[in-house]
Each structure stands twice: as structure tokens, then as C-alpha cells.
Design a protein around this motif. Structure first.
Motif, PDB file in Angstrom:
ATOM      1  N   ASN A 108      26.727   2.580   3.201  1.00 33.85           N
ATOM      2  CA  ASN A 108      26.510   1.183   2.724  1.00 33.85           C
ATOM      3  C   ASN A 108      25.444   0.870   3.595  1.00 33.85           C
ATOM      4  N   ILE A 109      25.794   0.783   4.920  1.00 37.58           N
ATOM      5  CA  ILE A 109      24.756   0.281   5.778  1.00 37.58           C
ATOM      6  C   ILE A 109      23.536   0.876   5.672  1.00 37.58           C
ATOM      7  N   LEU A 113      19.878  -0.916   4.706  1.00 36.19           N
ATOM      8  CA  LEU A 113      18.622  -0.522   5.467  1.00 36.19           C
ATOM      9  C   LEU A 113      17.263   0.172   4.441  1.00 36.19           C
ATOM     10  N   GLN A 114      17.681   0.889   3.472  1.00 38.85           N
ATOM     11  CA  GLN A 114      16.858   1.366   2.608  1.00 38.85           C
ATOM     12  C   GLN A 114      16.123   0.083   1.569  1.00 38.85           C
ATOM     13  N   VAL A 115      17.215  -0.663   1.277  1.00 36.85           N
ATOM     14  CA  VAL A 115      16.523  -1.943   0.673  1.00 36.85           C
ATOM     15  C   VAL A 115      15.621  -2.752   1.378  1.00 36.85           C
ATOM     16  N   ARG A 309      21.325  -5.229  -5.994  1.00 37.70           N
ATOM     17  CA  ARG A 309      21.048  -5.926  -7.315  1.00 37.70           C
ATOM     18  C   ARG A 309      20.112  -6.859  -7.050  1.00 37.70           C
ATOM     19  N   LYS A 310      20.168  -7.619  -6.116  1.00 35.79           N
ATOM     20  CA  LYS A 310      18.800  -8.836  -5.866  1.00 35.79           C
ATOM     21  C   LYS A 310      17.549  -8.300  -5.604  1.00 35.79           C
ATOM     22  N   ALA A 311      17.595  -6.941  -5.040  1.00 35.67           N
ATOM     23  CA  ALA A 311      16.064  -6.368  -4.842  1.00 35.67           C
ATOM     24  C   ALA A 311      15.497  -5.993  -6.007  1.00 35.67           C
ATOM     25  N   CYS A 366      11.021   3.387  -5.038  1.00 37.23           N
ATOM     26  CA  CYS A 366      12.000   3.575  -3.739  1.00 37.23           C
ATOM     27  C   CYS A 366      12.962   4.091  -3.918  1.00 37.23           C
ATOM     28  N   ARG A 367      13.440   4.914  -2.878  1.00 35.15           N
ATOM     29  CA  ARG A 367      14.658   5.732  -2.880  1.00 35.15           C
ATOM     30  C   ARG A 367      15.649   5.109  -2.370  1.00 35.15           C
ATOM     31  N   ILE A 368      16.411   4.717  -3.137  1.00 37.71           N
ATOM     32  CA  ILE A 368      17.680   3.717  -2.439  1.00 37.71           C
ATOM     33  C   ILE A 368      19.014   4.637  -2.830  1.00 37.71           C
TER      34      ILE A 368
END
Length: 432
Positions: A108-109, A113-115, A309-311, A366-368
Motif C-alpha cells: 500500500n505504501i 508512492l506510485q500515485v 480515488r482522489k488522483a 500511469c501504472r498504479i
């Protein structure tokens, strides 16, 4: 049990009965030992199989040939309900929590960081591309000024455009961001592997030490039982009641009811109750630490889910560059005033233009990785194990009483000596 607890079998039938009992016990313990080595301690199946077979054969020989070894092994079972058994269960809880919770936290961290990386990458690229807006505006504005001046004079004015350099190659910036993201991912992966390896090694050491201490504690209890008549000798047993009735001294047991307890009763002495309370407090501290780890997992998942979700909901930021130019030209005003001619003003054509651009913070390219939700099964297993642990806190006293009954069944002649010693002690106390 009568055959199993006898020092020497009386005939061939009892011998075969004892061998069958020991074989069934060793087969069951060998299977549990293999599962413990392979599933819990995470040894290879080759090593687990070899150790479980060797352990089963040695245990079979010890139980079948050595009478005190059968007594010690039988006392190990109730000893699991004491402090050492709680240590084994507590180490299992720690391993289950760390092995299952730590990867979720790190995953999850990494999602968070990906976001952040995606937002920085898209925002920087969009901001760099916004320089094209200034370039287009400067070209149109300069062209408008040149066209206005050329219409007023036959001479071609100089090129007075502003020069803007547009950074088209953003690959170096993206490459640096990718390298930074990969380094952070490697750091998190190495930290996760280090935590798992440390917990695995610590669990193996704690498990081995706890098993050795279980055997030592059972052996120590049997040694004190056979060597010290005063050791753990404050119970009103049936043999003591029969001895008091035969000697017409039943009043001794009634008058000493505050100091003696029945091994099959539920009443706890003051010392036993204090020990249970202390162990319950220590167990609660360990439970709070594990719950803190589980809360960290839920917090990391909540932050990662909110970030993803916010991104995706980030709105595009519009940028508008508004240029409004209004000018007039005086043709040699000092010269015309010196000769008395009226000054002449020429009005240039007004220039007003809007230029639009958009700052983009997120992109579908983006790869998230999706956030990993906490597993409810881990919390359920840890909760069940802690329920067992709390029950062992209060069952420890009864487990010790069971150890005494096992020792008494294996050595009945020594139990008679202990009962006689307690009876004499009560008699002397009454005389005083």
C-alpha cells in the motif's frame, strides 16, 4: 492408562498394549511435528520429513523402554497450558501477523508512492509544455506590432519578437523519476525481506527454546516431586481423606481448609490468583502491540485507497493568458513643437488575444497497482489464538494440578509417602 503408567508390563498382552499405545502416540506427534516444522517454521520438506521421522523413532524408543520418560512426556501436554505453552502460541501469533500484515503495508505504501510519482510526472510534463503558450503568444504579439509599424512607414522595422525556448525533450526528467521510483521500490522490498527473515529466524529460535524448556520444566517437576516431600503438596486428595478417616482425624482437614485446596476443585489460592492477574496484564500488552500493527495495515490501506480515488478525480487546471495591447505613436513631438507645428498622434491597431492551456495532474497511462485490503482471516486467527491464550492464563493452575495427578499415577508408592508427610505436618500444626 493403568498399563501405560506401570513401570514394567506384567505379561505379553500388556507389553503389546504398551507398544501399540506408544506407536499411536508417536505417529500422531510425528505428524504434528512435521506440520509444525514445514508450515509454521517454514523449513524445507526434505529436512522436515527427516527430522520428524528421526524424532518419532527416538520418541517411540524412549516411551516404550523408559518409564520416567513416559511420565515426563505425559506432563508436557498439560504443561502446554502454562507459561511456556503461551510463549509458543504467542510466537505463532506474531509470525502470522507479521508475515501477513507487513507485505500489505509495504504494498500500500508503494501504491501511494506510485500515485505521487504519476502526479509529479504528469504535472511536470504539462508545466513544461505550457511554455509553448508563451511562445505562441510572443510570436503573434510581435507579428501584430510589426504589421502595425509597417503600415505607417515604408521602412521595415526590426524583428522585436521575444525569444522563448521550448523544452521538448522531457525524457531525462522522466528517466530520473523512474530511477527514483525503482530505488524506493527496491528499498521497500529489501526491508520487507529483512523483516520476514528476521521474524522467521526469531520464531525458529523461540520455538526451539520453548520446546526444550517444556521438556526441562516437566523433568524439573518430576525431579522435585520425587526428591522433595514438601514440593507442591497442599492438596486434599482422596488418599489423604482415607488416611484421616482411618486414623479418626477427619477434623484435621476441616480445620485446615483455608490452607489446603482440592485438586479437582475450582477454587484458587491467593498466590495462584495473583499470578493469573500478572500474566493477564502481560498478555494484554502483547495484544495491544499486535493490534497496533493491524491498525497500521488498515491505515496504510485507507490512505492508499483514498490516494488512488482522489488522483482519478483530480480536475484539469485551466490556464488562460490574456494579452491586451493598446498604443499610440507621436511622430517627432519635440521637433514639431520647436517649429510650431502641431504634434500628430497615430493610433495603432489594438491587440487583444486569449491563449488557453490545461495542467494535467493524472493520466490513465500511469501504472498504479491497486491497494491491497487487509485480510479479515488474519485478524480472526489472531483473535482466536488470543482467546486460547487468555484461557491458558486461568487454566495454568489446573494444568499444574494435572501434572501432579500424572506424577502420582506413575509413582503411587511415592504418593503414599507424600500423603503421609502432609498428614503428619497437619497433626503437628494442630498440636502446636
Amino acid at each position: 492408562w493403568w498399563v501405560y503408567s506401570k513401570p514394567v508390563p506384567a505379561d505379553g498382552r500388556e507389553l503389546w498394549t504398551l507398544f501399540l499405545q506408544c506407536s499411536c502416540v508417536t505417529a500422531l506427534i510425528g505428524g504434528l511435528f512435521y506440520n509444525w516444522m514445514f508450515a509454521s517454521l517454514e523449513y524445507s520438506w526434505h529436512l522436515s520429513t527427516a527430522l520428524s521421522i528421526s524424532f518419532s523413532l527416538l520418541l517411540l524408543l524412549a516411551l516404550f523402554l523408559v518409564h520416567p520418560a513416559r511420565c515426563v512426556f505425559s506432563m508436557i501436554m498439560p504443561t502446554l497450558g502454562t507459561k511456556q505453552g503461551r510463549k509458543l502460541l504467542l510466537s505463532s501469533c506474531v509470525v502470522i501477523a507479521v508475515v501477513n500484515v507487513t507485505p500489505n503495508i509495504t504494498s500500500n505504501i508503494q501504491t501511494i508512492l506510485q500515485v505521487i510519482k504519476c502526479i509529479c510526472k504528469n504535472s511536470s510534463g504539462s508545466l513544461l509544455n505550457s511554455t509553448a503558450l508563451l511562445q505562441a503568444a510572443s510570436q503573434e504579439f510581435g507579428a501584430a506590432i510589426q504589421e502595425a509599424l509597417y503600415s505607417l512607414t515604408p521602412y521595415k522595422p526590426m524583428n522585436g519578437r521575444f525569444k522563448f525556448s521550448l523544452l521538448q525533450n522531457t525524457s531525462s526528467i522522466y528517466q530520473k523519476m523512474d530511477l527514483a521510483g525503482e530505488k524506493i521500490s527496491r528499498d521497500f522490498l529489501s526491508a520487507e525481506v529483512l523483516v520476514k527473515d528476521s521474524v522467521r529466524a526469531g520464531n525458529r529460535l523461540a520455538a526451539g527454546f520453548s520446546m526444550l524448556y517444556l521438556c526441562f520444566e516437566s523433568t524439573w517437576y518430576l525431579k522435585n516431586y520425587l526428591a522433595n516431600l514438601r514440593f507442591d503438596n497442599f492438596y486434599i486428595t482422596k488418599r489423604l481423606e482415607r488416611l484421616a478417616v482411618d486414623r479418626k482425624a477427619a477434623h484435621l482437614l476441616v480445620g485446615s481448609s483455608k490452607n489446603l485446596i482440592r485438586p479437582t476443585g475450582l477454587r484458587l489460592s491467593r498466590e495462584e490468583g495473583g499470578q493469573c492477574l500478572v500474566q493477564a496484564v502481560l498478555l494484554t500488552v502483547a495484544l495491544l502491540l499486535l493490534l497496533l500493527l493491524v491498525a497500521m495495515e488498515h491505515f496504510a490501506f485507507s490512505v492508499a485507497d483514498t490516494a488512488v480515488r482522489k488522483a482519478a478525480q483530480f480536475s484539469v487546471v485551466p490556464i488562460t493568458l490574456h494579452i491586451k495591447y493598446k498604443a499610440k505613436i507621436d511622430i517627432l513631438p519635440s521637433f514639431t513643437k520647436g517649429f510650431g507645428f502641431p504634434s500628430k498622434e497615430l493610433q495603432l491597431q489594438d491587440f487583444e488575444q486569449n491563449y488557453h492551456h490545461y495542467l494535467i495532474s493524472s493520466s490513465a497511462h500511469c501504472r498504479i497497482s491497486p491497494p491491497v485490503p487487509p485480510s479479515p482471516s488474519v485478524l480472526l486467527v489472531v483473535g482466536l489464538l488470543f482467546c486460547i491464550l487468555y484461557s491458558t492464563v486461568f487454566l495454568e493452575t489446573y494444568a499444574r494440578r494435572l501434572c501432579r495427578k500424572i506424577a502420582a499415577s506413575f509413582f503411587p508408592s511415592w504418593e503414599e509417602k507424600r500423603v503421609l508427610y502432609l498428614y503428619r505436618k497437619l497433626s503437628r500444626r494442630q498440636k502446636k
